[in-house]
Scaffold this motif. Structure first.
Motif, PDB file in Angstrom:
ATOM      1  N   THR A  91       0.878  -1.068   0.188  1.00 57.51           N
ATOM      2  CA  THR A  91       0.337   0.058  -0.257  1.00 57.51           C
ATOM      3  C   THR A  91       1.128   1.154  -0.142  1.00 57.51           C
ATOM      4  N   PRO A  92       1.304   1.777  -1.170  1.00 56.99           N
ATOM      5  CA  PRO A  92       2.373   3.123  -1.113  1.00 56.99           C
ATOM      6  C   PRO A  92       1.337   3.939  -1.356  1.00 56.99           C
ATOM      7  N   SER A  93       1.639   5.046  -0.583  1.00 64.72           N
ATOM      8  CA  SER A  93       0.946   6.189  -0.254  1.00 64.72           C
ATOM      9  C   SER A  93       2.693   8.098  -0.222  1.00 64.72           C
ATOM     10  N   VAL A  94       1.380   8.713  -0.812  1.00 67.50           N
ATOM     11  CA  VAL A  94       2.491   9.815  -0.369  1.00 67.50           C
ATOM     12  C   VAL A  94       2.143  11.417   0.125  1.00 67.50           C
ATOM     13  N   SER A  95       3.111  12.341   1.054  1.00 65.56           N
ATOM     14  CA  SER A  95       2.994  13.450   0.967  1.00 65.56           C
ATOM     15  C   SER A  95       3.496  14.131   1.083  1.00 65.56           C
ATOM     16  N   ALA A  96       3.344  15.880   1.026  1.00 67.04           N
ATOM     17  CA  ALA A  96       3.991  16.663   0.228  1.00 67.04           C
ATOM     18  C   ALA A  96       3.932  18.033   1.475  1.00 67.04           C
ATOM     19  N   SER A  97       5.329  18.781   2.639  1.00 65.42           N
ATOM     20  CA  SER A  97       4.605  19.348   3.057  1.00 65.42           C
ATOM     21  C   SER A  97       5.410  20.574   3.059  1.00 65.42           C
ATOM     22  N   SER A  98       5.167  21.834   3.663  1.00 63.49           N
ATOM     23  CA  SER A  98       5.720  22.936   3.452  1.00 63.49           C
ATOM     24  C   SER A  98       5.602  23.723   5.332  1.00 63.49           C
TER      25      SER A  98
ATOM     26  N   LEU B 231      12.126  27.421   6.965  1.00 57.19           N
ATOM     27  CA  LEU B 231      11.388  27.523   6.557  1.00 57.19           C
ATOM     28  C   LEU B 231      12.400  25.726   5.801  1.00 57.19           C
ATOM     29  N   GLU B 232      11.275  25.122   5.839  1.00 52.69           N
ATOM     30  CA  GLU B 232      10.924  22.848   5.497  1.00 52.69           C
ATOM     31  C   GLU B 232      10.007  22.979   4.781  1.00 52.69           C
ATOM     32  N   LEU B 233      10.846  22.372   3.531  1.00 48.26           N
ATOM     33  CA  LEU B 233      10.323  22.065   2.816  1.00 48.26           C
ATOM     34  C   LEU B 233      10.400  20.136   2.729  1.00 48.26           C
ATOM     35  N   SER B 234       9.499  19.178   2.357  1.00 44.76           N
ATOM     36  CA  SER B 234       9.998  17.972   3.146  1.00 44.76           C
ATOM     37  C   SER B 234       9.022  16.912   1.918  1.00 44.76           C
TER      38      SER B 234
ATOM     39  N   PHE C 193      20.463  25.116  25.660  1.00 42.17           N
ATOM     40  CA  PHE C 193      20.103  25.719  25.187  1.00 42.17           C
ATOM     41  C   PHE C 193      18.581  25.698  25.452  1.00 42.17           C
ATOM     42  N   ASP C 194      17.986  26.841  25.691  1.00 39.37           N
ATOM     43  CA  ASP C 194      16.138  26.897  25.376  1.00 39.37           C
ATOM     44  C   ASP C 194      15.799  27.758  23.929  1.00 39.37           C
ATOM     45  N   ASP C 195      14.489  26.899  24.001  1.00 38.04           N
ATOM     46  CA  ASP C 195      13.880  26.992  22.539  1.00 38.04           C
ATOM     47  C   ASP C 195      12.684  26.411  22.414  1.00 38.04           C
ATOM     48  N   PHE C 196      12.103  28.215  22.270  1.00 34.05           N
ATOM     49  CA  PHE C 196      10.515  28.437  22.019  1.00 34.05           C
ATOM     50  C   PHE C 196       9.910  27.722  20.641  1.00 34.05           C
ATOM     51  N   ILE C 197       9.213  27.181  20.139  1.00 35.21           N
ATOM     52  CA  ILE C 197       9.076  27.747  18.524  1.00 35.21           C
ATOM     53  C   ILE C 197       7.993  27.019  18.889  1.00 35.21           C
ATOM     54  N   GLY C 198       7.877  28.134  17.170  1.00 35.14           N
ATOM     55  CA  GLY C 198       6.394  27.370  16.615  1.00 35.14           C
ATOM     56  C   GLY C 198       6.284  28.576  15.597  1.00 35.14           C
ATOM     57  N   GLY C 199       4.804  27.577  14.950  1.00 39.08           N
ATOM     58  CA  GLY C 199       4.876  27.583  13.483  1.00 39.08           C
ATOM     59  C   GLY C 199       3.532  26.963  12.891  1.00 39.08           C
ATOM     60  N   LEU C 200       3.408  26.802  11.654  1.00 37.28           N
ATOM     61  CA  LEU C 200       2.385  26.347  10.688  1.00 37.28           C
ATOM     62  C   LEU C 200       2.704  25.556   9.573  1.00 37.28           C
ATOM     63  N   SER C 201       2.367  24.810   9.531  1.00 32.81           N
ATOM     64  CA  SER C 201       2.685  23.760   8.500  1.00 32.81           C
ATOM     65  C   SER C 201       1.210  23.684   7.056  1.00 32.81           C
ATOM     66  N   ILE C 202       1.212  23.167   5.831  1.00 34.36           N
ATOM     67  CA  ILE C 202       0.620  22.511   4.928  1.00 34.36           C
ATOM     68  C   ILE C 202       0.755  21.479   4.201  1.00 34.36           C
ATOM     69  N   SER C 203      -0.005  20.802   4.003  1.00 33.42           N
ATOM     70  CA  SER C 203       0.426  19.260   3.517  1.00 33.42           C
ATOM     71  C   SER C 203      -0.345  18.982   3.124  1.00 33.42           C
ATOM     72  N   VAL C 204       0.032  17.674   1.306  1.00 35.71           N
ATOM     73  CA  VAL C 204      -1.109  17.028   0.403  1.00 35.71           C
ATOM     74  C   VAL C 204      -0.445  15.338   0.752  1.00 35.71           C
ATOM     75  N   ASN C 205      -1.728  14.668   0.858  1.00 37.87           N
ATOM     76  CA  ASN C 205      -1.712  13.312   0.709  1.00 37.87           C
ATOM     77  C   ASN C 205      -2.112  12.908   0.169  1.00 37.87           C
ATOM     78  N   HIS C 206      -1.639  11.803  -0.597  1.00 37.71           N
ATOM     79  CA  HIS C 206      -2.300  10.457  -2.168  1.00 37.71           C
ATOM     80  C   HIS C 206      -2.383   9.220  -1.542  1.00 37.71           C
ATOM     81  N   SER C 207      -3.051   8.522  -1.464  1.00 39.49           N
ATOM     82  CA  SER C 207      -2.841   7.256  -1.191  1.00 39.49           C
ATOM     83  C   SER C 207      -3.088   6.464  -2.581  1.00 39.49           C
ATOM     84  N   PHE C 208      -2.445   5.630  -2.878  1.00 39.16           N
ATOM     85  CA  PHE C 208      -2.501   4.850  -4.265  1.00 39.16           C
ATOM     86  C   PHE C 208      -3.771   3.766  -4.071  1.00 39.16           C
TER      87      PHE C 208
END
Length: 349
Positions: free
Chosen positions: A55-62, A86-89, A334-349
């Protein structure tokens, strides 16, 4: 190639795992392989094993994130104590079927490959030289094989192996290092009548790492600067360090992690996920041999499914790292505060 450089100093960042190389970077992936039925005799467990098909699937996110971690900035900008990334995957997953083992156990192996590209502080461009030297603007390939064994009473045993290889993409493309991490995890899920799920996970792993030795680094530096290799070697030996003591395996170490998360659906499209985690790494090779890192994290994320294939998410978390070793190692805390937004698309074959 050359080893990763620590942004806050001239030392190799191989002494300090990058954010995407920490032990808690890899999340265990489990699928439901059974259902629960209630009857007057108590809770009964009914296994439903699907056909053993691929069962393959693929997703892309930013994702776009804010971070207060000063180690993600050049020295001259550390007074601001903030940066963005900015991260692309692109993620490819391949389910390898579900296999019944006896009457009570199901194994659902899966393979995944992730290609990531990270852009450090795209808004305030700190310059090409910083980007190259810091080793933060990277391409990263991650391949993993996961074998979750779903056990009775919502318990799972997960055996996995992960290969990670970050490299630079600005200027001369260089492979920074690669690592292999076998891991065994124990997972317990508690499903409430409301549909909420409480998940507890604990695991142990060992990382085998490899990057350029000092000799390989100096040969590369000699080509770039024109300085003779013999001169660079003499400086190192006079400082009391052998070329054999290079950073080729400074990431080798035993990892232990504990995590607790709560999944709460709010309607059909919105899901909240608060979580707590603790990761401990005890290094076993090279100059890091006496060092132990502990990273704590508390956060919450919200995911909203716009359609079956499109979703957006927001996250915020706070993490802090403490290390025991030399006084020089203390600078890596270190101390690190992170906040962010992401959008993703996915498809299962």
């Amino acid at each position: 190639g050359q080893a990763i450089k620590e942004p806050s100093s001239d030392q190799s960042i191989a002494e300090e795992p990058l954010p995407f190389l920490t032990a808690d970077f890899f999340a265990d992936s489990l699928s439901d392989a059974y259902t629960l039925e209630e009857d007057p005799m108590g809770t009964q467990r009914l296994l439903q094993v699907r056909n053993s098909t691929i069962t393959p699937s693929v997703s892309a996110s930013s994702s776009f994130n804010y971070t207060s971690n000063p180690f993600k900035q050049p020295d001259e900008f550390k007074t601001h104590s903030k940066a963005t990334s900015l991260e692309l995957s692109l993620n490819f997953n391949l389910g390898l079927g579900e296999y019944g083992i006896g009457d009570e156990i199901v194994c659902a192996p899966a393979f995944s490959f992730i290609q990531m590209r990270n852009f450090m502080d795209p808004i305030n461009d700190y310059g090409t030289e910083f980007s190259k030297d810091a080793g933060l603007n990277t391409d990263t390939q991650i391949a993993s094989l996961t074998m979750p064994f779903v056990l009775p009473n919502d318990f799972s045993l997960v055996v996995s192996h992960t290969y990670t290889a970050p490299s630079t993409y600005l200027g001369k493309k260089e492979n920074l290092m690669y690592s292999n991490t076998p891991k065994v995890s124990f997972v317990k899920n508690i499903v409430f009548s409301s549909g909420d799920t409480l998940s507890f996970s604990t695991g142990v792993s060992y990382t085998f790492s490899e990057s350029d030795s000092l000799e390989e680094q100096f040969k590369s530096l000699s080509e770039e600067t024109g300085l003779s290799f013999a001169f660079l070697e003499a400086i190192t030996v006079s400082a009391g360090q052998s070329l054999a003591d290079g950073p080729s395996n400074l990431q080798d170490g035993i990892g232990h992690d504990i995590s607790l998360s709560y999944t709460k659906p709010l309607g059909e499209k919105l899901t909240l996920l608060p979580s707590l985690s603790y990761v401990s790494t005890n290094f076993t090779e090279g100059s890091n041999k006496s060092r132990s890192d502990k990273v704590y994290n508390a956060g919450i994320s919200a995911n909203y499914a716009l359609t079956e294939w499109l979703s957006i998410a927001g996250l915020t978390n706070f993490s802090w790292k403490r290390t025991s070793g030399t006084e020089e190692d203390d600078l890596l805390e270190f101390d690190d505060f992170i906040g962010g937004l992401s959008i993703s698309v996915n498809h299962s074959f």
